[in-house]
Design an enzyme around this catalytic site. Sequence first.
Site, PDB file in Angstrom:
ATOM      1  CB  CYS A  61      34.915  31.060  44.596  1.00  0.00           C
ATOM      2  SG  CYS A  61      36.093  30.520  43.362  1.00  0.00           S
TER       3      CYS A  61
ATOM      4  CG  HIS B 148      36.857  34.193  46.692  1.00  0.00           C
ATOM      5  ND1 HIS B 148      37.480  33.030  47.064  1.00  0.00           N
ATOM      6  CD2 HIS B 148      36.857  34.214  45.341  1.00  0.00           C
ATOM      7  CE1 HIS B 148      37.851  32.368  45.980  1.00  0.00           C
ATOM      8  NE2 HIS B 148      37.488  33.075  44.915  1.00  0.00           N
TER       9      HIS B 148
ATOM     10  CG  ASN C 120      40.370  31.662  43.342  1.00  0.00           C
ATOM     11  OD1 ASN C 120      39.850  30.962  44.202  1.00  0.00           O
ATOM     12  ND2 ASN C 120      39.679  32.362  42.460  1.00  0.00           N
TER      13      ASN C 120
HETATM   14  N1  ACO Z   1      50.082  36.428  31.520  1.00  0.00           N
HETATM   15  C1  ACO Z   1      50.111  37.422  30.621  1.00  0.00           C
HETATM   16  N2  ACO Z   1      48.985  37.944  30.101  1.00  0.00           N
HETATM   17  C2  ACO Z   1      47.807  37.445  30.503  1.00  0.00           C
HETATM   18  C3  ACO Z   1      47.721  36.401  31.435  1.00  0.00           C
HETATM   19  C4  ACO Z   1      48.926  35.881  31.936  1.00  0.00           C
HETATM   20  N3  ACO Z   1      48.950  34.882  32.847  1.00  0.00           N
HETATM   21  N4  ACO Z   1      46.416  36.124  31.654  1.00  0.00           N
HETATM   22  C5  ACO Z   1      45.715  36.951  30.881  1.00  0.00           C
HETATM   23  N5  ACO Z   1      46.540  37.732  30.168  1.00  0.00           N
HETATM   24  C6  ACO Z   1      46.187  38.738  29.194  1.00  0.00           C
HETATM   25  C7  ACO Z   1      44.841  38.483  28.593  1.00  0.00           C
HETATM   26  O1  ACO Z   1      44.945  37.561  27.517  1.00  0.00           O
HETATM   27  C8  ACO Z   1      44.435  39.860  28.142  1.00  0.00           C
HETATM   28  O2  ACO Z   1      45.122  40.145  26.956  1.00  0.00           O
HETATM   29  P1  ACO Z   1      44.378  40.945  25.758  1.00  0.00           P
HETATM   30  O3  ACO Z   1      44.035  42.275  26.351  1.00  0.00           O
HETATM   31  O4  ACO Z   1      45.426  41.004  24.719  1.00  0.00           O
HETATM   32  O5  ACO Z   1      43.195  40.131  25.414  1.00  0.00           O
HETATM   33  C9  ACO Z   1      45.029  40.741  29.212  1.00  0.00           C
HETATM   34  O6  ACO Z   1      46.053  39.978  29.851  1.00  0.00           O
HETATM   35  C10 ACO Z   1      44.019  41.115  30.279  1.00  0.00           C
HETATM   36  O7  ACO Z   1      44.783  41.685  31.284  1.00  0.00           O
HETATM   37  P2  ACO Z   1      44.174  42.618  32.373  1.00  0.00           P
HETATM   38  O8  ACO Z   1      43.653  43.878  31.777  1.00  0.00           O
HETATM   39  O9  ACO Z   1      45.182  42.713  33.451  1.00  0.00           O
HETATM   40  O10 ACO Z   1      42.901  41.794  32.878  1.00  0.00           O
HETATM   41  P3  ACO Z   1      42.354  41.815  34.290  1.00  0.00           P
HETATM   42  O11 ACO Z   1      42.699  43.062  35.011  1.00  0.00           O
HETATM   43  O12 ACO Z   1      40.910  41.477  34.218  1.00  0.00           O
HETATM   44  O13 ACO Z   1      43.116  40.605  35.034  1.00  0.00           O
HETATM   45  C11 ACO Z   1      42.542  38.404  35.833  1.00  0.00           C
HETATM   46  C12 ACO Z   1      42.905  39.275  34.623  1.00  0.00           C
HETATM   47  C13 ACO Z   1      43.750  38.299  36.714  1.00  0.00           C
HETATM   48  C14 ACO Z   1      42.087  37.030  35.385  1.00  0.00           C
HETATM   49  C15 ACO Z   1      41.398  39.081  36.596  1.00  0.00           C
HETATM   50  O14 ACO Z   1      40.389  39.399  35.687  1.00  0.00           O
HETATM   51  C16 ACO Z   1      40.781  38.308  37.718  1.00  0.00           C
HETATM   52  O15 ACO Z   1      41.398  38.069  38.728  1.00  0.00           O
HETATM   53  N6  ACO Z   1      39.495  37.993  37.553  1.00  0.00           N
HETATM   54  C17 ACO Z   1      38.609  37.562  38.636  1.00  0.00           C
HETATM   55  C18 ACO Z   1      38.806  36.224  39.135  1.00  0.00           C
HETATM   56  C19 ACO Z   1      37.762  36.018  40.210  1.00  0.00           C
HETATM   57  O16 ACO Z   1      37.232  36.887  40.837  1.00  0.00           O
HETATM   58  N7  ACO Z   1      37.412  34.823  40.464  1.00  0.00           N
HETATM   59  C20 ACO Z   1      36.429  34.587  41.495  1.00  0.00           C
HETATM   60  C21 ACO Z   1      35.572  33.557  41.149  1.00  0.00           C
HETATM   61  S1  ACO Z   1      36.489  32.213  40.552  1.00  0.00           S
HETATM   62  C22 ACO Z   1      35.533  30.863  40.837  1.00  0.00           C
HETATM   63  O17 ACO Z   1      34.403  30.916  41.206  1.00  0.00           O
HETATM   64  C23 ACO Z   1      36.161  29.555  40.574  1.00  0.00           C
END
Ligand code: ACO
Length: 338
Positions: free
Chosen positions: A116, A259, A289
Amino acid sequence: MTHYAALAGLGGFLPPRQVTNGELAATLDTSEEWITSRTGIRTRHWAGPGVATSDLAVEAGHRALKSANLPLAPGAVDAVILATTTPDHPCPATAPQVAARLGLGTVAAYDIAAVCSGFVYALATASAQIVAGQARRVLVIGAETYSTILDPADRTTSVIFGDGAGAVVLHAVPEADRPGVLLGVDLGSDGSRADLILVPAGGSRQRSTLGEPDPRDRYFTMQGTKVFAEAVTRMGESASLVLARIGWPRDSIDHLVGHQANIRILRALAGWLGLPEERAVVNVDRVGNTSAASIPLALCDAAANGTLTPGSRVLLTAFGGGLTWGAAALIWPDLNAA
Ligand code: ACO
């Protein structure tokens, strides 16, 4: 004579097929409400069958050249740099095919893989070629087809990523203070945390081991929650370094183009930098993304809707797999995005 690298053209392309949260929620254990509230993404574009990264890159490259009033002809640019995590093939690089299809002749052409952060890495490289006198004009493209590496059963990644391409033309100018000149570029990496964002198979590590790989190992994996915190800190630090280098106070930034990974990351980044949320450019809601295409697509969107106006101070920062990150700043020039 010293030259500087300035933005001269900008273009973007999204494949026509839109994939809504509702469509994803129909097959995955997720909901429209979860995706919207936890990521800010409402829809994204996915390439159709048979479409590869070079197809999107050619469209965006064409538009950026048009925006810079350059022809699709040999001599238009001296180099083509393509930032991508999803090349058409593991070998060779995709950029030479893009250059050939754009009619740019036997120009230097190469890929950059910084996930990214790839577009910021490519900008830095293009700028360095211009400042070193090795090129007068460079076409820089960020293009991705993440839909080809997403695990359709993985709700944690499938809802986040989209396909698309964005491109810019950088050209040599004699004045350091000309609008569009790239200022204070910063790049960084931390390879000790490569496991946080990984496609396990397809490279020499997997191919050098005996036995058949698990077919699921060809998919993209991400430990999203760990990446989230790292993304905010690394982008914030990199952006701050750039501002310190060029002497711009934080509150002088008109537009923060981070990003586009998650609306909550963009808000947290603005907070980290002490900027009002409204200064963060946002198009993640409509494209998801798009990895290396993220920053140029956000620039296209903000230029097209009149957010970016000539003379405004723009701060770019990205973070991605590797881990990698980077930042750069510029005064927005007078140009027509295509
Ligand atoms: N639907 C429902 N639940 C979900 C989903 C979904 N699509 N995806 C994840 N969950 C669940 C997980 O399994 C987890 O459940 P658990 O607690 O029972 O294990 C829980 O939701 C986690 O939820 P959140 O607390 O909301 O997690 P978070 O706030 O971290 O959000 C997300 C998750 C959206 C993936 C976030 O972490 C994110 O955007 N991360 C960063 C991505 C990023 O910055 N990427 C940049 C680089 S990417 C690259 O280089 C290619």
